[in-house]
Design a protein around this motif. Structure first.
Motif, PDB file in Angstrom:
ATOM      1  N   LEU A  97       0.829  -1.206   0.000  1.00  0.00           N
ATOM      2  CA  LEU A  97       0.000   0.000   0.000  1.00  0.00           C
ATOM      3  C   LEU A  97       0.862   1.253   0.000  1.00  0.00           C
ATOM      4  CD1 LEU A  97      -2.890   1.014   0.022  1.00  0.00           C
ATOM      5  CD2 LEU A  97      -2.863   0.910   2.518  1.00  0.00           C
ATOM      6  N   CYS A  98       1.982   1.212   0.720  1.00  0.00           N
ATOM      7  CA  CYS A  98       2.902   2.356   0.735  1.00  0.00           C
ATOM      8  C   CYS A  98       3.479   2.623  -0.649  1.00  0.00           C
ATOM      9  CB  CYS A  98       4.038   2.110   1.733  1.00  0.00           C
ATOM     10  SG  CYS A  98       3.552   2.243   3.465  1.00  0.00           S
ATOM     11  N   TYR A  99       3.782   1.563  -1.402  1.00  0.00           N
ATOM     12  CA  TYR A  99       4.267   1.732  -2.772  1.00  0.00           C
ATOM     13  C   TYR A  99       3.233   2.490  -3.610  1.00  0.00           C
ATOM     14  CZ  TYR A  99       8.114  -1.617  -2.151  1.00  0.00           C
ATOM     15  OH  TYR A  99       9.258  -2.251  -1.744  1.00  0.00           O
ATOM     16  N   LEU A 100       1.979   2.089  -3.464  1.00  0.00           N
ATOM     17  CA  LEU A 100       0.909   2.737  -4.218  1.00  0.00           C
ATOM     18  C   LEU A 100       0.766   4.202  -3.814  1.00  0.00           C
ATOM     19  CD1 LEU A 100      -1.385   2.371  -6.263  1.00  0.00           C
ATOM     20  CD2 LEU A 100      -2.860   1.647  -4.372  1.00  0.00           C
ATOM     21  N   GLU A 101       0.833   4.457  -2.515  1.00  0.00           N
ATOM     22  CA  GLU A 101       0.719   5.840  -2.019  1.00  0.00           C
ATOM     23  C   GLU A 101       1.897   6.691  -2.484  1.00  0.00           C
ATOM     24  OE1 GLU A 101      -1.753   4.888   2.108  1.00  0.00           O
ATOM     25  OE2 GLU A 101       0.431   4.932   2.116  1.00  0.00           O
ATOM     26  N   LEU A 102       3.072   6.088  -2.554  1.00  0.00           N
ATOM     27  CA  LEU A 102       4.247   6.826  -3.023  1.00  0.00           C
ATOM     28  C   LEU A 102       4.074   7.248  -4.478  1.00  0.00           C
ATOM     29  CD1 LEU A 102       7.143   7.882  -2.680  1.00  0.00           C
ATOM     30  CD2 LEU A 102       7.958   5.607  -3.331  1.00  0.00           C
ATOM     31  N   TYR A 103       3.635   6.322  -5.298  1.00  0.00           N
ATOM     32  CA  TYR A 103       3.435   6.637  -6.714  1.00  0.00           C
ATOM     33  C   TYR A 103       2.421   7.775  -6.873  1.00  0.00           C
ATOM     34  CZ  TYR A 103       2.637   6.097 -11.702  1.00  0.00           C
ATOM     35  OH  TYR A 103       2.538   6.336 -13.048  1.00  0.00           O
ATOM     36  N   ILE A 104       1.290   7.660  -6.177  1.00  0.00           N
ATOM     37  CA  ILE A 104       0.237   8.677  -6.288  1.00  0.00           C
ATOM     38  C   ILE A 104       0.731  10.027  -5.784  1.00  0.00           C
ATOM     39  CG2 ILE A 104      -2.043   9.365  -5.444  1.00  0.00           C
ATOM     40  CD1 ILE A 104      -2.754   6.363  -5.371  1.00  0.00           C
ATOM     41  N   SER A 105       1.481  10.020  -4.679  1.00  0.00           N
ATOM     42  CA  SER A 105       1.967  11.283  -4.098  1.00  0.00           C
ATOM     43  C   SER A 105       2.951  11.975  -5.038  1.00  0.00           C
ATOM     44  CB  SER A 105       2.611  11.033  -2.737  1.00  0.00           C
ATOM     45  OG  SER A 105       3.791  10.246  -2.859  1.00  0.00           O
ATOM     46  N   ILE A 106       3.817  11.202  -5.697  1.00  0.00           N
ATOM     47  CA  ILE A 106       4.766  11.800  -6.645  1.00  0.00           C
ATOM     48  C   ILE A 106       4.035  12.312  -7.887  1.00  0.00           C
ATOM     49  CG2 ILE A 106       6.705  11.280  -8.194  1.00  0.00           C
ATOM     50  CD1 ILE A 106       7.841   9.475  -6.067  1.00  0.00           C
ATOM     51  N   TRP A 107       3.045  11.561  -8.350  1.00  0.00           N
ATOM     52  CA  TRP A 107       2.245  11.985  -9.507  1.00  0.00           C
ATOM     53  C   TRP A 107       1.521  13.299  -9.204  1.00  0.00           C
ATOM     54  CZ3 TRP A 107      -3.037  12.692 -10.402  1.00  0.00           C
ATOM     55  CH2 TRP A 107      -3.410  12.808 -11.749  1.00  0.00           C
ATOM     56  N   ILE A 108       0.924  13.385  -8.005  1.00  0.00           N
ATOM     57  CA  ILE A 108       0.223  14.613  -7.612  1.00  0.00           C
ATOM     58  C   ILE A 108       1.189  15.784  -7.497  1.00  0.00           C
ATOM     59  CG2 ILE A 108      -1.005  15.731  -5.695  1.00  0.00           C
ATOM     60  CD1 ILE A 108      -2.393  13.053  -5.183  1.00  0.00           C
ATOM     61  N   SER A 109       2.352  15.545  -6.887  1.00  0.00           N
ATOM     62  CA  SER A 109       3.322  16.634  -6.713  1.00  0.00           C
ATOM     63  C   SER A 109       3.816  17.160  -8.052  1.00  0.00           C
ATOM     64  CB  SER A 109       4.501  16.157  -5.860  1.00  0.00           C
ATOM     65  OG  SER A 109       5.252  15.169  -6.534  1.00  0.00           O
ATOM     66  N   LYS A 110       3.945  16.262  -9.044  1.00  0.00           N
ATOM     67  CA  LYS A 110       4.360  16.706 -10.379  1.00  0.00           C
ATOM     68  C   LYS A 110       3.259  17.518 -11.053  1.00  0.00           C
ATOM     69  CE  LYS A 110       7.786  13.110 -11.456  1.00  0.00           C
ATOM     70  NZ  LYS A 110       8.889  14.048 -11.747  1.00  0.00           N
ATOM     71  N   LYS A 111       2.021  17.083 -10.891  1.00  0.00           N
ATOM     72  CA  LYS A 111       0.903  17.797 -11.496  1.00  0.00           C
ATOM     73  C   LYS A 111       0.719  19.182 -10.876  1.00  0.00           C
ATOM     74  CE  LYS A 111      -0.657  14.803 -14.514  1.00  0.00           C
ATOM     75  NZ  LYS A 111      -0.712  15.103 -15.959  1.00  0.00           N
ATOM     76  N   LEU A 112       0.870  19.247  -9.553  1.00  0.00           N
ATOM     77  CA  LEU A 112       0.683  20.514  -8.850  1.00  0.00           C
ATOM     78  C   LEU A 112       1.960  21.350  -8.790  1.00  0.00           C
ATOM     79  CD1 LEU A 112      -1.525  19.325  -5.828  1.00  0.00           C
ATOM     80  CD2 LEU A 112      -2.280  20.322  -8.006  1.00  0.00           C
ATOM     81  N   LYS A 113       3.063  20.751  -9.256  1.00  0.00           N
ATOM     82  CA  LYS A 113       4.362  21.412  -9.250  1.00  0.00           C
ATOM     83  C   LYS A 113       4.764  21.854  -7.843  1.00  0.00           C
ATOM     84  CE  LYS A 113       3.998  22.953 -14.042  1.00  0.00           C
ATOM     85  NZ  LYS A 113       4.028  24.101 -14.992  1.00  0.00           N
ATOM     86  N   ILE A 114       4.643  20.899  -6.918  1.00  0.00           N
ATOM     87  CA  ILE A 114       5.052  21.129  -5.532  1.00  0.00           C
ATOM     88  C   ILE A 114       6.060  20.063  -5.143  1.00  0.00           C
ATOM     89  CG2 ILE A 114       2.860  22.195  -4.880  1.00  0.00           C
ATOM     90  CD1 ILE A 114       2.104  19.496  -3.574  1.00  0.00           C
ATOM     91  N   GLN A 115       6.763  20.290  -4.052  1.00  0.00           N
ATOM     92  CA  GLN A 115       7.693  19.293  -3.535  1.00  0.00           C
ATOM     93  C   GLN A 115       6.908  18.108  -2.974  1.00  0.00           C
ATOM     94  OE1 GLN A 115      11.089  19.239  -3.664  1.00  0.00           O
ATOM     95  NE2 GLN A 115      10.905  21.078  -4.940  1.00  0.00           N
TER      96      GLN A 115
END
Length: 345
Positions: free
Chosen positions: A146-164
């Motif tokens: 589940l952490c792997y999945l959350e990591l992928y989603i969090s990085i995808w969101i940060s790229k879309k929102l252009k945040i760290q």
């Protein structure tokens, strides 16, 4: 860091051995004079947090070293290729062993059913199903998936929102602490998952910012374990109130940083490399082997409450772990890789 880092392998080898010793003392009740792997003030059960931390650190590196974010199926399949086959096999084996042990010991009813086996074998409880544990150690793998999945989603969101990505990671760490502290139980969240989230994303944060701390300041990290020892001695109840947080921040992060920076990489350290890879199998097969261990007093007059028996069990666990890597994991991974490559063409 190289793909096979000597420091990481040594920490995995040490951690897996400590977990086996912890479960051995827990399962047999052996009393040791100078150290308690189970029931002492230092809780060796929280060595699992070290594995979460290392997993977060290494997984972040795979994202950092790629120019573009891989597709979710490609990332997910890559992770499941290593985890899922051995997880499924170990749960099936332990379910059979537990049934045999139950009959040998005169038990009347099997405590688990088909749904318990399926959910345990796929590592998908995730707060969706309330099932009985079969291979107890595999809760870690379920939370890790589940952490792997959350990591992928969090990085995808940060790229879309252009945040760290630090911001969603910090949020996930806070949710993990709150879920464990207040006993939250729901979809994709419960105590074990909360523990994993905190330490895993502490690992990603560590990987991202580790290079910003100069080597000459590393000695300051020794303040954290020293503080932990004092807290453990004089404020034990306080430490227990947030144990996994204290162990991750005060013990495992300093150990990981110092180990990576000061343990030299051994380019031809084949034995260390094999043992490091096999630590996964050691962890997975510890529970099924423990069931076999508990059968011995029924079949023989062997005593499990001796240091010799404990040592033999640890050695056997490592032999099985190494054999598992070469005879089960590698062949299965080779077949899966061929299937994936053929499908992608």
């Amino acid at each position: 860091m190289n793909s096979r880092n000597t420091a990481i392998d040594i920490m995995k080898i040490s951690g897996a051995t400590l977990i086996v010793l912890h479960h051995y003392q827990q399962g047999t009740g052996i009393v040791l004079r100078h150290i308690a792997f189970y029931g002492g003030k230092f809780n060796f059960g929280y060595v699992v947090e070290l594995f979460f931390l290392i997993s977060g650190l290494l997984t972040y590196r795979t994202f950092k070293n790629t120019d573009t974010l891989p597709t979710l199926p490609k990332f997910w399949i890559g992770k499941m290729r290593r985890i899922l086959p051995l997880l499924t096999i170990s749960v099936m084996v332990e379910a059979a062993l537990r049934y045999i042990y139950l009959r040998m010991s005169g038990g009347e009813k099997v405590y688990f059913g088909l749904l318990d086996i399926i959910v345990n074998a796929t590592g998908t409880s995730w707060g969706i199903f309330q099932v009985k544990a079969i291979n107890q150690s595999t809760w870690y793998l379920s939370a890790l998936m589940l952490c792997y999945l959350e990591l992928y989603i969090s990085i995808w969101i940060s790229k879309k929102l252009k945040i760290q990505p630090d911001y969603p990671w910090l949020l996930l760490m806070i949710i993990g602490v709150a879920a464990t502290t207040y006993g939250w139980k729901g979809l994709f969240i419960e105590g074990g998952i909360g523990r994993g989230m905190f330490s895993f994303f502490a690992g990603t944060m560590l990987a991202k910012h580790m290079g910003q701390v100069k080597r000459r300041k590393d000695w300051l990290l020794l303040v954290l374990p020293a503080s932990f020892i004092l807290l453990l001695k004089y404020f034990h109840d306080f430490v227990r109130s947030g144990a996994f947080v204290f162990y991750t921040l005060f013990i495992w992060i300093p150990i990981v940083v110092i180990a990576i920076r000061y343990i030299p990489h051994v380019k031809k350290g084949r034995i260390i490399e094999v043992l490091g890879i096999s630590s996964f199998g050691v962890y997975i097969w510890n529970e099924p082997l423990s069931v076999i261990r508990n059968m011995l007093p029924i079949l023989t007059d062997a005593s499990l409450q001796t240091k010799t028996a404990m040592t033999i069990f640890v050695i056997c666990n490592w032999i099985v772990g190494v054999c598992s890597y070469f005879l089960i994991e590698k062949p299965i991974d080779k077949v899966l890789k061929k299937l994936i490559d053929a499908r992608s063409k």
